[in-house]
Design a protein around this motif. Structure first.
Motif, PDB file in Angstrom:
ATOM      1  N   ILE A 104      34.822  34.447  43.405  1.00 14.12           N
ATOM      2  CA  ILE A 104      35.024  33.752  42.136  1.00 14.12           C
ATOM      3  C   ILE A 104      36.511  33.716  41.843  1.00 14.12           C
ATOM      4  N   THR A 105      37.102  32.519  41.865  1.00 17.63           N
ATOM      5  CA  THR A 105      38.510  32.396  41.501  1.00 17.63           C
ATOM      6  C   THR A 105      38.623  32.212  39.987  1.00 17.63           C
ATOM      7  N   GLY A 106      39.709  32.697  39.426  1.00 26.31           N
ATOM      8  CA  GLY A 106      39.841  32.656  37.969  1.00 26.31           C
ATOM      9  C   GLY A 106      38.816  33.541  37.289  1.00 26.31           C
ATOM     10  N   ALA A 107      38.495  34.670  37.935  1.00 30.45           N
ATOM     11  CA  ALA A 107      37.412  35.532  37.445  1.00 30.45           C
ATOM     12  C   ALA A 107      37.734  36.183  36.112  1.00 30.45           C
ATOM     13  N   GLY A 108      39.007  36.304  35.775  1.00 27.54           N
ATOM     14  CA  GLY A 108      39.364  36.938  34.515  1.00 27.54           C
ATOM     15  C   GLY A 108      39.219  36.039  33.305  1.00 27.54           C
ATOM     16  N   GLY A 109      39.062  34.733  33.512  1.00 24.39           N
ATOM     17  CA  GLY A 109      38.933  33.796  32.401  1.00 24.39           C
ATOM     18  C   GLY A 109      37.565  33.879  31.748  1.00 24.39           C
TER      19      GLY A 109
ATOM     20  N   CYS B 278      28.167  41.355  47.605  1.00 25.08           N
ATOM     21  CA  CYS B 278      29.542  41.636  47.174  1.00 25.08           C
ATOM     22  C   CYS B 278      30.031  40.498  46.285  1.00 25.08           C
ATOM     23  N   ILE B 279      30.766  40.859  45.236  1.00 25.76           N
ATOM     24  CA  ILE B 279      31.410  39.864  44.377  1.00 25.76           C
ATOM     25  C   ILE B 279      32.912  40.118  44.411  1.00 25.76           C
ATOM     26  N   ILE B 280      33.667  39.095  44.815  1.00 28.01           N
ATOM     27  CA  ILE B 280      35.129  39.206  44.880  1.00 28.01           C
ATOM     28  C   ILE B 280      35.712  38.549  43.635  1.00 28.01           C
ATOM     29  N   LEU B 281      36.390  39.315  42.826  1.00 28.61           N
ATOM     30  CA  LEU B 281      36.994  38.827  41.589  1.00 28.61           C
ATOM     31  C   LEU B 281      38.463  38.527  41.866  1.00 28.61           C
ATOM     32  N   PHE B 282      38.800  37.244  41.913  1.00 30.91           N
ATOM     33  CA  PHE B 282      40.161  36.830  42.273  1.00 30.91           C
ATOM     34  C   PHE B 282      40.839  36.203  41.065  1.00 30.91           C
ATOM     35  N   ASP B 283      42.011  36.728  40.717  1.00 29.89           N
ATOM     36  CA  ASP B 283      42.764  36.194  39.585  1.00 29.89           C
ATOM     37  C   ASP B 283      44.207  36.653  39.695  1.00 29.89           C
ATOM     38  N   TRP B 284      45.086  35.940  39.022  1.00 31.50           N
ATOM     39  CA  TRP B 284      46.498  36.332  39.053  1.00 31.50           C
ATOM     40  C   TRP B 284      46.844  37.301  37.932  1.00 31.50           C
ATOM     41  N   TYR B 285      46.031  37.360  36.876  1.00 29.59           N
ATOM     42  CA  TYR B 285      46.320  38.215  35.725  1.00 29.59           C
ATOM     43  C   TYR B 285      45.476  39.478  35.836  1.00 29.59           C
ATOM     44  N   GLU B 286      46.138  40.594  36.167  1.00 25.69           N
ATOM     45  CA  GLU B 286      45.395  41.805  36.516  1.00 25.69           C
ATOM     46  C   GLU B 286      44.667  42.449  35.345  1.00 25.69           C
ATOM     47  N   ASN B 287      45.166  42.317  34.111  1.00 26.85           N
ATOM     48  CA  ASN B 287      44.547  43.013  32.978  1.00 26.85           C
ATOM     49  C   ASN B 287      43.122  42.527  32.712  1.00 26.85           C
ATOM     50  N   LEU B 288      42.952  41.209  32.633  1.00 26.61           N
ATOM     51  CA  LEU B 288      41.627  40.663  32.331  1.00 26.61           C
ATOM     52  C   LEU B 288      40.628  40.953  33.440  1.00 26.61           C
TER      53      LEU B 288
END
Length: 446
Positions: free
Chosen positions: A275-280, A297-307
């Motif tokens: 999932i790209t943009g997983a933090g949104g 397995c679920i891969i959480l991909f995002d550029w913003y580490e906090n979310l």
């Protein structure tokens, strides 16, 4: 402290005279000695910290503290009795401790109980003085008025009813006037100083609930809705009417779409999902929904580490059943980073939710919108094709239809990329256009 002094005196008096009938002729404690022991006990209470706690919050820790301090006080009482050779029997000192403990605990718990009763009565009084407007002069509305008036439903006082049936205008339901139609809601709220609006007719929910909510909210009123007329007619009339707070589904104006659970499970269960943009807001909800169908397995991909870190912790807490959750930090504009991810995990399903979606910001930053929404989508989609992903779903927007802004145009180009790849790939590519998503960041309905 004064209350404790009186209760300790009573405790010694109770113990001194309760066991007088026992054989052996035990000498009773004298009144001066009782006063002396009472003063000493109060000093021990003070040293033991019983007066450093707010009685309103007495709990398990305080109960244990009271038990320990009163036990120490009873031991001191026994020692003093031995020194002056004027003591009770040993068994009576056990009663001394039990009585001191019970009196000290009862004093503090009664204070807490009195505060609870006071707060409950105050809250009930406030509810009783809340002025309630009811929408719907039908069977359910009649039942609602009746139960509010006799106290079975402590919601407040029904003062007026609105109903679109003109034949009911000017009539009364259990003494409550039917003022007029729902279009008069704002006027009636101001005239009658309404605190809460209750939608009693289920026929209104799909047609006018949003306008009712808007008017009531603008006047500072709470809004509740009925659970449904059919359910109310089946229940015992002595049971309280069931109401609930208004939720986002009430504002949609249509029934919730039911998902094909079996079909979803077929291509998610026991698979690796990226999932790209997983933090949104959309990506995180996709992750929560995917986790319901037992992926491997679920891969959480995002550029913003906090979310994405917060999402990772939430998922680990809720879905503790063998699902592997992996967090990867990076940008979809970095193809090298993405390729390393595809090689490491070999995902079977990709949900592409990463995008710049704020229209005004993208108008001022068109280059960033193109790099992320167009070239970033191409990177993820082309790698999905290259590494044999089974299904690829891109989250798009209704603004890509005849786009009039930069964000819409970039999403339109991203859709064209997906359409092009779908014609030459074994991967099943799909685009899903979202409108305003209820509860998401940037939605017109927060």
């Amino acid at each position: 402290m004064a209350c404790d002094f009186i209760f300790v005196l009573l405790a010694f008096w109770f113990v001194n005279f309760s066991l007088r009938g026992l054989p052996g002729g035990v000498k009773a404690l004298t009144l001066p000695l009782i006063f002396l022991l009472t003063i000493i006990n109060i000093i021990i209470y003070w040293i033991g910290g019983l007066y450093n706690t707010l009685w309103a919050f007495t709990g398990t820790r305080e109960v244990l503290q009271i038990g320990f301090v009163t036990l120490i006080a009873s031991g001191v009482d026994l020692a003093i009795g031995l020194l002056i050779q004027n003591r009770l029997r040993y068994v009576q000192y056990i009663f001394v401790w039990i009585t001191l403990f019970m009196f000290a605990l009862a004093l503090r718990m009664s204070y807490r109980l009195l505060r609870f009763v006071r707060d409950w009565l105050s809250a009930r009084s406030r509810r009783a003085h809340r002025r309630v407007l009811i929408i719907g002069a039908d069977d359910y509305g009649s039942m609602l008025v009746s139960q509010m008036q006799d106290g079975r439903l402590p919601l407040g006082t029904p003062v007026v009813i609105l109903d679109d049936n003109r034949l009911k205008w000017g009539k009364r339901v259990h003494g409550v006037k039917v003022y007029g139609g729902i279009d008069k809601l704002g006027k009636v709220v101001r005239i009658y100083s309404i605190d809460e609006v209750v939608v009693a007719s289920p026929n209104i929910l799909n047609d006018q609930i949003k306008s009712i909510y808007d008017v009531a909210a603008s006047c500072g009123c709470d809004v509740r809705v009925s659970q449904g007329l059919e359910d109310s007619l089946k229940m015992d009339i002595t049971s309280p009417v069931k109401l609930r707070e208004i939720d986002l589904n009430d504002l949609v104006g249509r029934k919730e779409v039911q998902l094909d659970i079996d079909e979803i499970r077929d291509y998610i269960e026991h698979r690796t999902v990226l999932i790209t943009g997983a933090g949104g807001s959309i990506g995180s909800e996709i992750a929560r929904q995917v986790a319901l169908y037992d992926p491997e397995c679920i891969i959480l991909f995002d550029w913003y580490e906090n979310l994405v870190f917060e999402l990772f912790n939430d998922l680990k807490l809720v879905f503790d059943k063998g699902i592997k959750f992996c967090v990867e930090i990076g940008s979809i504009q970095d193809k090298v980073c993405l390729e390393r991810l595809f090689i490491a995990y070999n995902p079977s399903v990709v949900f592409h939710a990463a995008a710049h979606k704020h229209v005004p910001l993208m108008e001022n930053n068109p280059a960033e919108a193109i790099k992320n929404n167009v070239f970033g989508t191409y990177n993820v989609a082309s790698l999905s094709h290259h590494y044999g992903v089974e299904r690829f779903v891109m989250i798009s927007t209704d603004k890509s239809v005849n786009p009039t802004n930069v964000m819409g145009a970039t999403k339109y180009l991203a859709e064209r990329i997906i359409q092009s790849l779908s014609q030459q790939s074994q991967t099943h590519f799909a685009c899903v256009r979202f409108g305003n998503v209820l509860g998401s960041a940037g939605s017109v309905i927060p």
